[in-house]
Scaffold this motif. Structure first.
Motif, PDB file in Angstrom:
ATOM      1  N   ARG A   1      48.489  24.932  34.585  1.00 11.95           N
ATOM      2  CA  ARG A   1      49.711  24.471  35.249  1.00 11.95           C
ATOM      3  C   ARG A   1      49.387  23.801  36.589  1.00 11.95           C
ATOM      4  O   ARG A   1      50.212  23.102  37.158  1.00 11.95           O
ATOM      5  N   HIS A   2      48.160  24.017  37.105  1.00 14.99           N
ATOM      6  CA  HIS A   2      47.674  23.301  38.292  1.00 14.99           C
ATOM      7  C   HIS A   2      46.898  22.044  37.908  1.00 14.99           C
ATOM      8  O   HIS A   2      46.334  21.383  38.773  1.00 14.99           O
ATOM      9  N   CYS A   3      46.842  21.749  36.600  1.00 19.81           N
ATOM     10  CA  CYS A   3      46.087  20.595  36.089  1.00 19.81           C
ATOM     11  C   CYS A   3      44.604  20.697  36.446  1.00 19.81           C
ATOM     12  O   CYS A   3      43.962  19.707  36.795  1.00 19.81           O
ATOM     13  N   LEU A   4      44.066  21.914  36.377  1.00 22.13           N
ATOM     14  CA  LEU A   4      42.676  22.159  36.720  1.00 22.13           C
ATOM     15  C   LEU A   4      41.843  22.439  35.476  1.00 22.13           C
ATOM     16  O   LEU A   4      42.356  22.951  34.475  1.00 22.13           O
ATOM     17  N   THR A   5      40.563  22.137  35.566  1.00 24.72           N
ATOM     18  CA  THR A   5      39.622  22.471  34.508  1.00 24.72           C
ATOM     19  C   THR A   5      39.167  23.912  34.702  1.00 24.72           C
ATOM     20  O   THR A   5      38.798  24.300  35.818  1.00 24.72           O
ATOM     21  N   PRO A   6      39.181  24.720  33.660  1.00 25.04           N
ATOM     22  CA  PRO A   6      38.767  26.121  33.808  1.00 25.04           C
ATOM     23  C   PRO A   6      37.301  26.252  34.197  1.00 25.04           C
ATOM     24  O   PRO A   6      36.470  25.394  33.888  1.00 25.04           O
ATOM     25  N   ALA A   7      36.984  27.329  34.879  1.00 30.70           N
ATOM     26  CA  ALA A   7      35.594  27.662  35.207  1.00 30.70           C
ATOM     27  C   ALA A   7      34.835  27.910  33.906  1.00 30.70           C
ATOM     28  O   ALA A   7      35.446  28.206  32.864  1.00 30.70           O
ATOM     29  N   PRO A   8      33.518  27.812  33.923  1.00 26.45           N
ATOM     30  CA  PRO A   8      32.755  28.017  32.689  1.00 26.45           C
ATOM     31  C   PRO A   8      32.736  29.485  32.251  1.00 26.45           C
ATOM     32  O   PRO A   8      32.756  30.396  33.076  1.00 26.45           O
ATOM     33  N   GLY A   9      32.681  29.677  30.939  1.00 21.84           N
ATOM     34  CA  GLY A   9      32.517  31.010  30.372  1.00 21.84           C
ATOM     35  C   GLY A   9      33.599  31.988  30.775  1.00 21.84           C
ATOM     36  O   GLY A   9      34.759  31.629  31.008  1.00 21.84           O
ATOM     37  N   GLY A  10      33.206  33.261  30.889  1.00 12.68           N
ATOM     38  CA  GLY A  10      34.152  34.318  31.200  1.00 12.68           C
ATOM     39  C   GLY A  10      34.698  34.267  32.608  1.00 12.68           C
ATOM     40  O   GLY A  10      35.717  34.905  32.909  1.00 12.68           O
ATOM     41  N   LEU A  11      34.053  33.489  33.496  1.00  9.43           N
ATOM     42  CA  LEU A  11      34.566  33.367  34.865  1.00  9.43           C
ATOM     43  C   LEU A  11      35.952  32.733  34.875  1.00  9.43           C
ATOM     44  O   LEU A  11      36.729  32.923  35.809  1.00  9.43           O
ATOM     45  N   ALA A  12      36.296  32.008  33.812  1.00  8.48           N
ATOM     46  CA  ALA A  12      37.627  31.409  33.717  1.00  8.48           C
ATOM     47  C   ALA A  12      38.716  32.472  33.733  1.00  8.48           C
ATOM     48  O   ALA A  12      39.840  32.200  34.169  1.00  8.48           O
TER      49      ALA A  12
ATOM     50  N   ASN B   1      44.630  24.739  51.249  1.00  9.62           N
ATOM     51  CA  ASN B   1      46.059  24.545  51.507  1.00  9.62           C
ATOM     52  C   ASN B   1      46.751  25.873  51.212  1.00  9.62           C
ATOM     53  O   ASN B   1      46.884  26.273  50.054  1.00  9.62           O
ATOM     54  N   LEU B   2      47.195  26.566  52.240  1.00  4.82           N
ATOM     55  CA  LEU B   2      47.734  27.917  52.081  1.00  4.82           C
ATOM     56  C   LEU B   2      48.972  27.970  51.200  1.00  4.82           C
ATOM     57  O   LEU B   2      49.215  28.972  50.527  1.00  4.82           O
ATOM     58  N   SER B   3      49.767  26.921  51.186  1.00  7.36           N
ATOM     59  CA  SER B   3      50.965  26.925  50.344  1.00  7.36           C
ATOM     60  C   SER B   3      50.623  26.661  48.879  1.00  7.36           C
ATOM     61  O   SER B   3      51.448  26.883  47.994  1.00  7.36           O
ATOM     62  N   CYS B   4      49.418  26.215  48.629  1.00  7.49           N
ATOM     63  CA  CYS B   4      48.965  25.967  47.260  1.00  7.49           C
ATOM     64  C   CYS B   4      48.081  27.122  46.796  1.00  7.49           C
ATOM     65  O   CYS B   4      48.448  27.874  45.906  1.00  7.49           O
ATOM     66  N   ALA B   5      46.916  27.272  47.438  1.00 13.79           N
ATOM     67  CA  ALA B   5      45.988  28.370  47.164  1.00 13.79           C
ATOM     68  C   ALA B   5      45.588  28.479  45.699  1.00 13.79           C
ATOM     69  O   ALA B   5      45.360  29.562  45.181  1.00 13.79           O
ATOM     70  N   ALA B   6      45.519  27.334  45.006  1.00 16.47           N
ATOM     71  CA  ALA B   6      45.061  27.352  43.612  1.00 16.47           C
ATOM     72  C   ALA B   6      43.574  27.677  43.565  1.00 16.47           C
ATOM     73  O   ALA B   6      42.794  27.247  44.417  1.00 16.47           O
ATOM     74  N   ALA B   7      43.180  28.451  42.575  1.00 13.95           N
ATOM     75  CA  ALA B   7      41.765  28.780  42.388  1.00 13.95           C
ATOM     76  C   ALA B   7      41.123  27.685  41.542  1.00 13.95           C
ATOM     77  O   ALA B   7      41.626  27.334  40.479  1.00 13.95           O
ATOM     78  N   PHE B   8      40.016  27.148  42.027  1.00 13.46           N
ATOM     79  CA  PHE B   8      39.334  26.073  41.312  1.00 13.46           C
ATOM     80  C   PHE B   8      37.834  26.333  41.279  1.00 13.46           C
ATOM     81  O   PHE B   8      37.303  27.088  42.105  1.00 13.46           O
ATOM     82  N   TYR B   9      37.169  25.725  40.321  1.00 16.03           N
ATOM     83  CA  TYR B   9      35.721  25.846  40.195  1.00 16.03           C
ATOM     84  C   TYR B   9      35.110  24.580  40.777  1.00 16.03           C
ATOM     85  O   TYR B   9      35.374  23.474  40.306  1.00 16.03           O
ATOM     86  N   ASP B  10      34.332  24.737  41.834  1.00 18.12           N
ATOM     87  CA  ASP B  10      33.758  23.599  42.548  1.00 18.12           C
ATOM     88  C   ASP B  10      32.543  23.068  41.785  1.00 18.12           C
ATOM     89  O   ASP B  10      31.493  23.708  41.737  1.00 18.12           O
TER      90      ASP B  10
END
Length: 202
Positions: free
Chosen positions: A11-22, A161-170
């Protein structure tokens, strides 16, 4: 949510982290978030939202099973699981923030049991234990530990961005990302900084 493997992250249009870390990323992304030029994203683990939380956990655990090559697990959540999961989510978020800022501040995690097994080919496996929120805590902490061991834990980040705070895999080469979206949250931050500099100069 139908058809999505990681509904909270997608829903954040993000790619999941690899493996079980997702799964860890997915738990973090159940949090509510404000979105510019769009309606806010609700808390998927809010009190009174048990049906939605159950739908979310069904998909998230199925995604975890696919990514890790494990059999699917059917968790049944109860109302009292929701505050426990929100607490775990907040603890993981604080731990990532502490690591990102290099503070080394201790963050107390919820304890959760795991089973360490020895497979026929000599490899060790870490399997979650428990039911409901306790199983999910076990799985999330086990995946976090495995990610630390493999060196990818530090690539799981929370948007500055504190109002967003989406978790992403760098996925940047030097692991320097701080915004889940450079175009969205990054540009907004740069515009605010530019306006502040102009205000100070005037």
């Amino acid at each position: 949510m139908n058809g999505m493997n990681w509904p909270a992250t997608e829903r954040h249009c993000l790619t999941p982290a690899p493996g079980g870390l997702a799964l860890v990323q997915e738990l973090l992304n159940t949090a509510p978030a404000a979105r510019p030029a769009a309606e806010g994203l609700p808390d998927l683990l809010a009190d009174g939202a048990l049906d939605g939380a159950q739908e979310w956990v069904d998909l998230a655990v199925r995604g975890w099973a696919v990514e890790t090559g494990r059999p699917d697990v059917h968790l049944v959540l109860a109302d009292d699981d929701l505050p426990q999961l929100r607490c775990l989510r907040d603890q993981v978020r604080r731990a990532l923030a502490a690591g990102d800022q290099g503070s080394g501040a201790a963050v107390r995690f919820t304890s959760a049991p795991v089973v360490v097994g020895l497979a026929g080919d000599g490899t060790l496996t870490v399997e979650p234990e428990g039911a409901g929120a306790r199983w999910l805590a076990s799985a999330v902490l086990a995946e976090g530990l495995l990610a630390q061991t493999s060196g990818v834990w530090r690539r799981l980040k929370v948007c500055r961005n504190l109002s967003c705070a989406a978790a992403f895999y760098d996925r940047s080469r030097n692991n320097s990302g701080v915004w889940h979206s450079v175009r969205g949250c990054g540009n907004a931050a740069h515009l605010r900084a530019c306006r502040e500099r102009r205000r100070v100069q005037d």
